[in-house]
Each structure stands twice: as structure tokens, then as C-alpha cells.
Design a protein around this motif. Sequence first.
Motif, short mmCIF file in Angstrom:
data_model
loop_
_atom_site.label_atom_id
_atom_site.label_comp_id
_atom_site.label_asym_id
_atom_site.label_seq_id
_atom_site.Cartn_x
_atom_site.Cartn_y
_atom_site.Cartn_z
N ALA A 199 1.48 -4.48 3.49
CA ALA A 199 1.11 -3.53 2.43
C ALA A 199 2.16 -3.44 1.32
N PRO A 200 3.43 -3.19 1.65
CA PRO A 200 4.42 -3.10 0.56
C PRO A 200 4.61 -4.41 -0.19
N ARG A 201 4.42 -5.53 0.49
CA ARG A 201 4.59 -6.82 -0.18
C ARG A 201 3.45 -7.08 -1.15
N LEU A 202 2.24 -6.69 -0.78
CA LEU A 202 1.12 -6.85 -1.71
C LEU A 202 1.26 -5.94 -2.93
N GLU A 203 1.75 -4.73 -2.68
CA GLU A 203 1.98 -3.81 -3.80
C GLU A 203 3.07 -4.34 -4.72
N ALA A 204 4.11 -4.93 -4.14
CA ALA A 204 5.18 -5.51 -4.95
C ALA A 204 4.68 -6.69 -5.77
N ALA A 205 3.63 -7.37 -5.27
CA ALA A 205 3.04 -8.49 -6.01
C ALA A 205 2.09 -8.02 -7.10
N GLY A 206 1.88 -6.71 -7.22
CA GLY A 206 1.08 -6.17 -8.30
C GLY A 206 -0.34 -5.78 -7.94
N HIS A 207 -0.70 -5.88 -6.66
CA HIS A 207 -2.05 -5.53 -6.24
C HIS A 207 -2.18 -4.02 -6.01
N ILE A 208 -3.40 -3.53 -6.19
CA ILE A 208 -3.72 -2.16 -5.79
C ILE A 208 -4.19 -2.21 -4.35
#
Length: 288
Positions: free
Chosen positions: A18-27
Motif C-alpha cells: 500500500a505505501p509503495r503504491l501511494e509513493a508511486a502516485g496511485h490512489i
Amino acid sequence: MTRVLLLGASGMLGSSLAPRLEAAGHIVVQQSRSDGYDIKLDLLSHQAWIDCLGKVKPETIVNLAAATNVDQCERNPQWAFDANIGPLLALVRASCSTKIRPHIVHISTDQLYDGKGPHSEAHVRPCNVYALSKFAAELVIKEYPATIIRTNFFGLSYAQERPSFSDWIIKSIKSNKQITLFNDVFFSAIHMDTLCYFINLAIEKRPQGTFNVGTHDGISKAEFGLQLASRLGLATKTIRVGSVDELDLKARRPLDMRMKTIHFQDQFGVSTPSMSTEINKAADEYHA
């Protein structure tokens, strides 16, 4: 930027992903049965899925929700099939009703393989109920816009009460607890960070099909534990090397889960790492 519905966000992989996807710019909209997450969703309910798709409007659904206790699956096949197949059946039915067809990234397992490896994606030989239920789940979404990832992973777990294989090894050694690691069980597991990177690629590239995602080589679980301990400077006197046949397990375990990753590398345009590289990554993580 993609709107991602993450199923099983409180689990071992979800807590890292989850935090890695958010860091990649995803919602990222996180689903879990536990408190403190964005939504609670009855994964087996057709109507709940209709409501969720209409409200969340996900472009991609990453499915990490699964029953993974192999022996419990063997004791209760109905529970295993409900947990591992039911959510996808309900999702597909709801998608047909709403005409909302998000891309699915489905995390499957290397336990689909047995016999001498390394195995290609076509070489499926489930040897227990858990593996059979995971393969059946793949078949549910085979013709759907889906990326199916067969994998195994290790690394520092951030999920409470969900230690990884490498966590268990290190904790046991530091507690001076004797453990047995098997020299007749082989795998191609990768570090969780590497797997998270590849899942993000699947979200962005949206390849359709089934892919082995692991190291390009393999190792026995005994050798894995010994190498990890060595690179952390830990004594290995409490590690006993033995055979899986010595254990009285309810479910039969596959012995060779090593995977060929050529198809994945070709479709994703990446190179898969070596086991040595991934063990080093884990050692650095635990040192830090």
C-alpha cells in the motif's frame, strides 16, 4: 496515476504494498476485515461488490485476499474454496451486472508446481487443497482483463502477528530456538520490495496472462536460511537441516517450486534478480 482497490491490505504483503503504491502516485483504497482501513467489504456478496464498484470506481483491483494456511485448507476444503475462489466469482458477477471491468492483478502461488523444476507457467500440478483452490481462482478470471502473478516472497513483515519466513528464521535464531529447515524443498522466492515493484509494473503495463514472478534461479529452504543467517552474522547452531517428510503434516507439500521467469521478463521488459541478490537485500533490511 491509477485508482487502485487493494484487497487484503492488512496482510503481510498488503502492509508493504500500500505505501509503495501511494509513493508511486496511485490512489489506493484499502480493504480489510480489520479496523482502520478505508472500506470493509463482504467479498462473497454480489450486492456488496455492486455497491463497491459503483462507489470506489477502481481502475485496477489488486487481490491479496486469500486463505493461506495449507493444513487448514486441507482439513476444510469448503472454507478454502470459499475464501480463495468466492471473492473473484462475486466480483466477476458484479462486474457483469454493472459493466464496470477493472483490471485485476491477482496474486497466486508457486505451490501450483510439483515435480522437478524449474517450471513454466503451463506445468501446473496442484498436490493439495490449497493449491487446487488457488488454481481454480485463476480459472475464474482467466478470460478477464487480469494479470495473474504466481510467486513466493520473504522480507521484513510490517503486519502484526504475520511474520514472514525470513522473520521466523531470524527470530528463532536470536531466541536460541532450534528449527528444522528442509534441504529437499526448493523455491524461487523474492524479496517483498521486489515483488511490490513488479506489482506496480503490472498496474501500469496491464499485461493479460499468467506469469511466474520470482528469482531466475532457486535454492533449498535450508540453504536459504543458512545464507541469510550468515550474511547477518548470526550463529547457525540452532538450525537443523532435515527433510519435509519428517513432519506429520496434514497436507502434502510440493518439493520443487522453482519457476522459469522468461515469460515474465519478456512481457514486462525486466530482468528478474538472483536469489543471492534478494538474500542480500533482506540482510540489508534486517541490519537497518
